[in-house]
Each structure stands twice: as C-alpha cells, then as structure tokens.
Motif scaffolding. Structure first.
Motif, mmCIF file in Angstrom:
data_model
loop_
_atom_site.group_PDB
_atom_site.id
_atom_site.type_symbol
_atom_site.label_atom_id
_atom_site.label_comp_id
_atom_site.label_asym_id
_atom_site.label_seq_id
_atom_site.Cartn_x
_atom_site.Cartn_y
_atom_site.Cartn_z
ATOM 1 N N TYR A 121 42.403 40.596 50.889
ATOM 2 C CA TYR A 121 41.101 40.358 50.259
ATOM 3 C C TYR A 121 40.319 41.667 50.060
ATOM 4 O O TYR A 121 39.730 41.894 49.004
ATOM 5 C CB TYR A 121 40.288 39.383 51.121
ATOM 6 C CG TYR A 121 38.958 39.003 50.531
ATOM 7 C CD1 TYR A 121 38.875 38.052 49.513
ATOM 8 C CD2 TYR A 121 37.777 39.592 50.986
ATOM 9 C CE1 TYR A 121 37.658 37.705 48.955
ATOM 10 C CE2 TYR A 121 36.544 39.245 50.439
ATOM 11 C CZ TYR A 121 36.486 38.300 49.430
ATOM 12 O OH TYR A 121 35.286 37.963 48.886
ATOM 13 N N GLN A 159 39.861 39.021 44.344
ATOM 14 C CA GLN A 159 38.817 38.372 45.144
ATOM 15 C C GLN A 159 38.306 37.101 44.469
ATOM 16 O O GLN A 159 38.060 36.098 45.128
ATOM 17 C CB GLN A 159 37.685 39.366 45.422
ATOM 18 C CG GLN A 159 38.115 40.431 46.438
ATOM 19 C CD GLN A 159 37.157 41.597 46.562
ATOM 20 O OE1 GLN A 159 36.245 41.755 45.748
ATOM 21 N NE2 GLN A 159 37.373 42.427 47.575
ATOM 22 N N THR A 160 38.194 37.149 43.153
ATOM 23 C CA THR A 160 37.748 35.952 42.425
ATOM 24 C C THR A 160 38.727 34.803 42.630
ATOM 25 O O THR A 160 38.329 33.658 42.878
ATOM 26 C CB THR A 160 37.607 36.259 40.911
ATOM 27 O OG1 THR A 160 36.692 37.328 40.757
ATOM 28 C CG2 THR A 160 37.118 35.046 40.139
ATOM 29 N N ILE A 162 40.779 34.340 45.143
ATOM 30 C CA ILE A 162 40.710 33.851 46.534
ATOM 31 C C ILE A 162 39.410 33.091 46.778
ATOM 32 O O ILE A 162 39.399 32.041 47.433
ATOM 33 C CB ILE A 162 40.877 35.024 47.528
ATOM 34 C CG1 ILE A 162 42.275 35.645 47.379
ATOM 35 C CG2 ILE A 162 40.662 34.549 48.976
ATOM 36 C CD1 ILE A 162 42.512 36.891 48.220
ATOM 37 N N GLU A 163 38.316 33.601 46.202
ATOM 38 C CA GLU A 163 37.010 32.952 46.415
ATOM 39 C C GLU A 163 36.969 31.544 45.818
ATOM 40 O O GLU A 163 36.206 30.702 46.266
ATOM 41 C CB GLU A 163 35.890 33.816 45.815
ATOM 42 C CG GLU A 163 35.534 34.986 46.729
ATOM 43 C CD GLU A 163 34.786 36.097 46.018
ATOM 44 O OE1 GLU A 163 34.382 35.887 44.849
ATOM 45 O OE2 GLU A 163 34.618 37.178 46.617
ATOM 46 N N ASN A 164 37.792 31.311 44.782
ATOM 47 C CA ASN A 164 37.839 29.980 44.180
ATOM 48 C C ASN A 164 38.988 29.144 44.742
ATOM 49 O O ASN A 164 39.666 28.428 44.015
ATOM 50 C CB ASN A 164 37.963 30.104 42.662
ATOM 51 C CG ASN A 164 36.642 30.498 42.034
ATOM 52 O OD1 ASN A 164 35.761 29.671 41.844
ATOM 53 N ND2 ASN A 164 36.480 31.779 41.770
ATOM 54 N N SER A 165 39.235 29.282 46.031
ATOM 55 C CA SER A 165 40.324 28.523 46.648
ATOM 56 C C SER A 165 39.841 27.883 47.946
ATOM 57 O O SER A 165 38.825 28.295 48.505
ATOM 58 C CB SER A 165 41.504 29.451 46.946
ATOM 59 O OG SER A 165 41.276 30.159 48.146
ATOM 60 N N MET A 168 38.546 29.700 51.376
ATOM 61 C CA MET A 168 37.187 30.122 51.718
ATOM 62 C C MET A 168 36.571 29.229 52.794
ATOM 63 O O MET A 168 35.712 29.650 53.558
ATOM 64 C CB MET A 168 36.297 30.131 50.465
ATOM 65 C CG MET A 168 36.662 31.208 49.475
ATOM 66 S SD MET A 168 36.930 32.842 50.215
ATOM 67 C CE MET A 168 35.250 33.445 50.362
ATOM 68 N N GLU A 169 37.058 27.979 52.879
ATOM 69 C CA GLU A 169 36.515 27.046 53.886
ATOM 70 C C GLU A 169 36.805 27.507 55.314
ATOM 71 O O GLU A 169 36.173 27.060 56.265
ATOM 72 C CB GLU A 169 37.126 25.644 53.693
ATOM 73 C CG GLU A 169 36.663 24.958 52.430
ATOM 74 C CD GLU A 169 37.568 23.787 52.061
ATOM 75 O OE1 GLU A 169 38.216 23.216 52.959
ATOM 76 O OE2 GLU A 169 37.610 23.454 50.854
ATOM 77 N N GLY A 171 36.372 30.449 56.493
ATOM 78 C CA GLY A 171 35.390 31.425 56.951
ATOM 79 C C GLY A 171 35.988 32.721 57.470
ATOM 80 O O GLY A 171 35.481 33.322 58.410
ATOM 81 N N PHE A 173 36.438 35.534 55.645
ATOM 82 C CA PHE A 173 35.921 36.765 55.019
ATOM 83 C C PHE A 173 34.402 36.868 55.159
ATOM 84 O O PHE A 173 33.712 35.887 55.133
ATOM 85 C CB PHE A 173 36.314 36.814 53.534
ATOM 86 C CG PHE A 173 37.749 36.476 53.288
ATOM 87 C CD1 PHE A 173 38.763 37.234 53.842
ATOM 88 C CD2 PHE A 173 38.089 35.372 52.520
ATOM 89 C CE1 PHE A 173 40.088 36.913 53.622
ATOM 90 C CE2 PHE A 173 39.409 35.044 52.288
ATOM 91 C CZ PHE A 173 40.420 35.819 52.847
ATOM 92 N N THR B 56 46.903 28.955 44.869
ATOM 93 C CA THR B 56 46.281 30.281 44.912
ATOM 94 C C THR B 56 47.352 31.367 45.005
ATOM 95 O O THR B 56 47.245 32.418 44.370
ATOM 96 C CB THR B 56 45.298 30.389 46.103
ATOM 97 O OG1 THR B 56 44.447 29.241 46.092
ATOM 98 C CG2 THR B 56 44.447 31.643 46.016
#
Lengths: 173, 306
Positions: A121, A159-160, A162-165, A168-169, A171, A173, B56
């Motif tokens: 990331y 990062q985009t 990963i952030e839309n996956s 992210m739940e 926590g 990063f 992903t």
C-alpha cells in the motif's frame, strides 16, 4: 449419545460450503478424498497440520471455524501441483486460498502478512528494502527503479484499487 | 529482434539487482530488446491481496498487464511469483466472465481497461521460445564443459500448466531449464528431488524450521546423488532460499558442504563474458572460485573449437 460420535449439522455444512465457494473455491463439492493433492503437496511433505485434502474434508463436513487459528493455510506455496494432478478438477489450491480469505477477513492472519500488505500500500512493493538504491548502484544500475516506488501517480492508482476493496474494513492502513 | 516489457517485481530490482542487470546485459545480445514498464507494482504476491480479496488481486495484476498492453509488447518476468500471479490473472480474466467484469469495473476507477493483447512469459520460456538453445550456444564465449549443474526451476514456472503459454512436456520432469543449461555445454543430470519445492515463500514466513527442512532434503539429494558444481535456479525466491537458506544450514552445521547458486541468466551472462561485479555480485554462499573457473582462458569456446 455414543462417545466419540460427531454430530454433523446441515446448517454448518451449508455455511461452510457457501463461504468457500464465494471466495473462489468452487470445486469443493467435487472432492472424493482420493489424496492425490496430499501426495504431491509441499505442506504435507513438511508436515503441517493441514493439507488440501484434510481442509477440504473439514469444509465438506461443515467445520469451517474449527481450524481458523491454524496457520497451515498460510504455508501454502500456491505451487499448484495439486491443481495439476487433481482427477476431479477440484482445484485444491483455490480452496486453500478461499479459506485464507475467510481467515483474513476474520483477522486470523500472521503479522508477516500485515507488513507485506502495508509495504504494498505504501510503496507499491510487498517486499521492500530501504537500502535498495545503494545495492543497485553497486551493480552498475541507476539507483531508481522504473517501478511504482519511483512513480507517485502509479502508487496513487494502486492505493485507489486497495481503498475500494473490502480490505479497508480490516483497518490495516 | 523481439521487444518485450520487463516486469521486475520486488525481489529482483530491490534485493537482487544483479539478476536485473543480467537480463539487461544478456537478453538484447540474444535478440530480445527490453523496455521498462514504468510504474509497475508488486504483482501482487501470494501473501498480500490474493490472500485477502480475489477481485482486488486480479485488478492490481491486470493493471500491471495494461502497462505492457499500452506499449504493445508482451510481458517478460524473472520472478516466479510474478509469473504465476500474472499468468493466473490473465487466465482467470479471460475464462471467467464474472471476474472479467469485476476487474474492468475496478480498472475504470483508475481510467484503465484490460484488453488481453499482451502475453505473459517467464524469462526462461522467452529464452527457450524466442532464442533457443542453439543460438544461445552460438553466443557464448566460455563453455561449462565437464561442470555439473543441479537445476531448480521453481514451482510457479511449472504449475498449473493450463495458465502458461509455453508448457513443459511434463512439469514433474522439467526439461526447459535443463536444455538451456546444456546450451552452455554443462552436464545436467536428473536427481530424485528435481521438482521438489525449495521451501521459500509463504512456508518460510509461516514456519522457518519446516521450510529449512525441505531445503535440507533437497540440498542433500543434490550433493549425494549428483555432486553438483553449482545449482542453477529459474526463480528469484528459490535463489534467496537455496543461497541464503543454505548459508543458515551451513552455519548451524546441518550440512557440511557448500554449493554455489546462480540464477540462470547470471550464469548465461557470465558465459557470454559479462562482468561478474555487475551480473553476479550478491550472494551468501561464495561464488568467486566457480566464477573464476568459468571465465578462464581454457574455457574459451574458440580455443576449444580451434
């Protein structure tokens, strides 16, 4: 109840199979426990608690949570010998990884997985070494690599994604 | 001349850049021009996104492949994890409508689209298909006559064969790396654990002792059955294990021998006469002696043939 008898629960069975199939292990019901995968699996040779055959049996019987804390699945090399030789197209490797994904989203993964995920990331590389520029120059290469770590806009793209996956739940990063 | 997009991954550019240098030196002289894929990321490796979320993973891998598509070139990589991940991604996207759709939706977030126009090759496969053992033999300056090599291909260049453009006739008895080493005129005998896993990767980060156990068995098999002068690998992770892991076993006294290790293109570059300080400079098990033997007067090919 007779001692040593295990009672199987149909609801547990359905949940286990659904969980694995949804995460990529769609061949789980085709397994007939022939053991071909186990006969060629590095995890089995190295004597880990689980190997693909055993894991598949647990899932087929509905014991999804039983091995959630077992780290064997994280020792899978993704070598795919099992996929190559399985006579029933079960794709055992994909079931091991589907189980990993289930473990991961329940936060049952090792610290080594966290570090490489963070590296990916932050730097775009799971394996990262701070001393890389010096090492490259020593062998006559330019210090900068032509890879994501040298291109902020590339890093932003990663990062985009990963952030839309769902990751992210967790926590991380 | 064929032009290919060099996909570096992580271990090669950041930890083992002498392997990168061996690609950049050897391949163009053999007729494969390399262009960089600027902004390429980690493939991403098995322990990262593939272990957490399938779509992903596929999206990040597909992004890497689109970098080659934009340059209208095929991908070539020397890291087996990268090769396995990218080839698997291509196979899934091109055979599963649902995942293909999911990937395109994710790529749209970064204004990219997967087209499927670039093939993915392992560097050994590219050398075998686009150059071939005969031409390699023509281009070498030093030969490896009477030297014995133990080959270690690495799992992800062998299985699953269904995702690969270039296939071994039987991946459990690999021959591509054998033929490429024979092109350097070395002896490349069979040994019983030739296709066995070296123990690197997820296994080593999960349980170091079990991982080194597999390595030890493999090394003893190589030593006792064929007494190899060197181990030649086709995978950068195998390199780290066979070299670095071997050092650990040696320091502990679990083995009483040392066998130098090379990535195939390092050995190829040495045989072509390139400078070992550039193409074979990062190792735990000493290689100076064997390199001096390889690049010596009496091994000059023209002298032997003359």
């Amino acid at each position: 109840m007779y001692e040593g008898v295990v009672v199987l629960n149909e609801k547990d069975r359905e949940l286990a199979i659904k969980t694995i199939m949804e995460r990529g292990g769609d061949g789980v019901l085709r397994c007939i426990q022939c053991g071909a995968c186990q006969s060629t699996c590095p995890m089995a040779f190295a004597d880990f608690t689980l190997n693909p055959r055993k894991l598949i049996r647990l899932i087929q019987l509905g014991f999804l949570e039983e091995m959630i804390e077992d780290s064997s699945t994280w020792a899978c090399q993704a070598c795919n010998r099992c996929v190559e030789i399985c006579p029933r197209n079960v794709k055992p490797f994909e079931i091991v990884f589907a189980y990993r994904r289930y473990q991961a989203m329940e936060l049952a993964f090792s610290t080594s997985a966290v570090q490489s995920q963070m590296n990916l990331y932050m730097k775009g590389h799971a394996v990262f070494s701070e001393a890389y520029k010096e090492t490259r120059q020593k062998v006559g290469l330019p210090p900068e690599t032509p890879t994501a770590v040298s291109y902020p806009e590339a890093l932003k793209e990663i990062q985009t994604l990963i952030e839309n996956s769902p990751i992210m739940e967790l926590g991380l990063f | 001349m064929k032009t290919m997009g060099l996909f570096l991954g992580c271990n090669i550019p950041l930890k083992l850049p002498d392997i990168e240098q061996s690609f950049r030196k050897a391949l163009p002289e053999l007729g494969i021009d390399l262009v960089d894929l600027e902004g390429a990321s980690c493939c991403p490796s098995w322990g990262t996104l593939p272990s957490f979320d399938l779509p992903t993973w596929l999206a990040v891998s597909a992004r890497n492949i689109t970098l080659a598509e934009a340059k209208d070139v095929d991908v070539v990589t020397g890291c087996n994890s990268c090769f396995g991940i990218l080839a698997e991604t291509k196979h899934i996207i091109e055979h599963d409508e649902e995942y293909r759709k999911a990937v395109q939706e994710k790529l749209a977030l970064i204004n990219r689209e997967y087209k499927g126009t670039s093939q993915v090759y392992h560097v050994l496969h590219a050398l075998y298909k686009f150059v071939g053992p005969e031409k390699i033999n023509e281009k070498i300056k030093y030969t490896l006559k009477q030297l014995t090599i133990a080959i270690q291909v690495g799992c992800h260049a062998l299985w699953p064969s269904k995702v690969m453009a270039i296939k071994e006739p039987n991946p459990f008895f690999p021959t591509i790396l054998k033929e490429l080493c024979e092109a350097l005129e070395a002896d490349v005998p069979h040994y019983s654990r030739i296709e066995a896993c070296c123990g690197m990767g997820g296994m080593r980060s999960t349980n170091m002792e079990k991982s080194l156990g597999l390595l030890k068995e493999k090394l003893i098999s190589i030593k006792e059955e064929i007494d190899a002068d060197m181990i030649v690998v086709g995978c950068s992770s195998c390199y780290l294990q066979m070299d670095g892991g071997q050092k650990i076993l040696r320091d502990r006294g679990e083995i009483d021998f040392e066998i130098p290790v090379f990535y195939y293109t390092q050995l190829l570059a040495l045989c072509m006469g390139f400078d070992p300080k550039q193409v074979a400079a990062i190792n735990e098990i000493p290689r100076e002696e064997i390199i001096a033997r390889i690049q010596s007067e009496e091994r000059l090919k023209e002298k032997q043939e003359g």
